[in-house]
Scaffold this motif. Sequence first.
Motif, PDB file in Angstrom:
ATOM      1  N   LEU A 189       6.358   5.645  -8.935  1.00  8.28           N
ATOM      2  CA  LEU A 189       5.413   6.703  -9.313  1.00  8.28           C
ATOM      3  C   LEU A 189       4.489   6.238 -10.437  1.00  8.28           C
ATOM      4  O   LEU A 189       3.286   6.527 -10.427  1.00  8.28           O
ATOM      5  N   TRP A 190       5.055   5.540 -11.405  1.00  6.07           N
ATOM      6  CA  TRP A 190       4.239   5.011 -12.505  1.00  6.07           C
ATOM      7  C   TRP A 190       3.211   4.010 -11.967  1.00  6.07           C
ATOM      8  O   TRP A 190       2.033   4.040 -12.322  1.00  6.07           O
ATOM      9  N   LEU A 191       3.660   3.104 -11.092  1.00 10.99           N
ATOM     10  CA  LEU A 191       2.756   2.118 -10.504  1.00 10.99           C
ATOM     11  C   LEU A 191       1.681   2.799  -9.655  1.00 10.99           C
ATOM     12  O   LEU A 191       0.499   2.414  -9.689  1.00 10.99           O
ATOM     13  N   LEU A 192       2.083   3.817  -8.904  1.00  4.31           N
ATOM     14  CA  LEU A 192       1.142   4.547  -8.055  1.00  4.31           C
ATOM     15  C   LEU A 192       0.044   5.198  -8.894  1.00  4.31           C
ATOM     16  O   LEU A 192      -1.148   5.132  -8.558  1.00  4.31           O
ATOM     17  N   ASP A 193       0.456   5.813 -10.004  1.00  2.00           N
ATOM     18  CA  ASP A 193      -0.542   6.445 -10.867  1.00  2.00           C
ATOM     19  C   ASP A 193      -1.453   5.404 -11.496  1.00  2.00           C
ATOM     20  O   ASP A 193      -2.681   5.582 -11.531  1.00  2.00           O
ATOM     21  N   SER A 194      -0.871   4.277 -11.975  1.00  2.00           N
ATOM     22  CA  SER A 194      -1.673   3.238 -12.637  1.00  2.00           C
ATOM     23  C   SER A 194      -2.663   2.586 -11.680  1.00  2.00           C
ATOM     24  O   SER A 194      -3.796   2.267 -12.063  1.00  2.00           O
ATOM     25  N   ALA A 195      -2.246   2.407 -10.414  1.00  2.57           N
ATOM     26  CA  ALA A 195      -3.079   1.674  -9.461  1.00  2.57           C
ATOM     27  C   ALA A 195      -4.105   2.546  -8.757  1.00  2.57           C
ATOM     28  O   ALA A 195      -5.188   2.069  -8.390  1.00  2.57           O
ATOM     29  N   ILE A 196      -3.785   3.834  -8.552  1.00  2.00           N
ATOM     30  CA  ILE A 196      -4.660   4.677  -7.729  1.00  2.00           C
ATOM     31  C   ILE A 196      -5.261   5.841  -8.513  1.00  2.00           C
ATOM     32  O   ILE A 196      -6.487   6.003  -8.571  1.00  2.00           O
ATOM     33  N   PHE A 197      -4.402   6.643  -9.136  1.00  2.00           N
ATOM     34  CA  PHE A 197      -4.882   7.904  -9.713  1.00  2.00           C
ATOM     35  C   PHE A 197      -5.554   7.719 -11.074  1.00  2.00           C
ATOM     36  O   PHE A 197      -6.529   8.418 -11.384  1.00  2.00           O
ATOM     37  N   ALA A 198      -5.064   6.801 -11.907  1.00  2.00           N
ATOM     38  CA  ALA A 198      -5.705   6.569 -13.205  1.00  2.00           C
ATOM     39  C   ALA A 198      -7.144   6.067 -13.034  1.00  2.00           C
ATOM     40  O   ALA A 198      -8.053   6.553 -13.725  1.00  2.00           O
TER      41      ALA A 198
END
Length: 270
Positions: free
Chosen positions: A19-28
């Motif tokens: 989830l952290w990686l997903l947010d850093s790579a896509i949503f941030a």
Amino acid sequence: MNLDFSLILVLVTALTGVLWLLDSAIFAPRRRQALQDAQAQAQETLPDAQRKALLRQPGWADTSKSMFPVLLLVLLLRSFLYEPFQIPSGSMLPTLKIGDFILVNKYHYGLRLPVLNTRFVSNNDPQHGDVIVFRYPEDTSVNFIKRVVGVPGDLITYKDKVLYINGVPQQQELLAKLPPSRPEQLLLNETLDEVGHRIYRDLYRPVIDGEWRVPEGNYFVLGDNRDNSKDSRYWGFVPEELLVGKATAVWMHWDGLLSLPDFSDVRRIN
């Protein structure tokens, strides 16, 4: 049903990391782009409150970012260094009491992958007298703790409540009769490979005699409370792949929720 805490910890750590990686790579990046678009449309720098609102992480991302490093550290510590356990039964009396909290050295017998328990770095092998934690061969979701008395190749004989290793009786020294007035139990010091530890022997429990040859890659274990322990005499050998670690120290005793933790008996386990 027994919960596999190691499996739960691995899954939760993996989930928070993803989830952290997903947010850093896509949503941030999308939030930063939204801020740039808003500022371009306004043709000026937005107020701090509006900037923070556009860049604010959703709750799931913020929680994952906070939890993942902590969970990863806990996973590494308990998988490869030390793991705490609580003693649930009296099979290791007088060495370990019900309610003792112990530390188990996870790297002493080699490093193992969490959950799979596959050894990928070799280290020491269990020796006579080691107190080990292992997965119960008949139900690997349950952890047991016993003392190693037989290593691969040993001939183990238990006769008249005396332990023989390769035909040699292991010395037992009487320390006390309990209770002194009408003894029902003996407190003895038993020596394995010149290292002593205390055991209990009941005077009136039936004798369990037998002889076992320890196969390669397996270990024969006994409880120190000899007549009140379900151990290798009953269910056989402990395969090497079920080893969890070596019990090294008692760091706390806690009888239960209605009592206070006791730190007066902190000690090494012999």
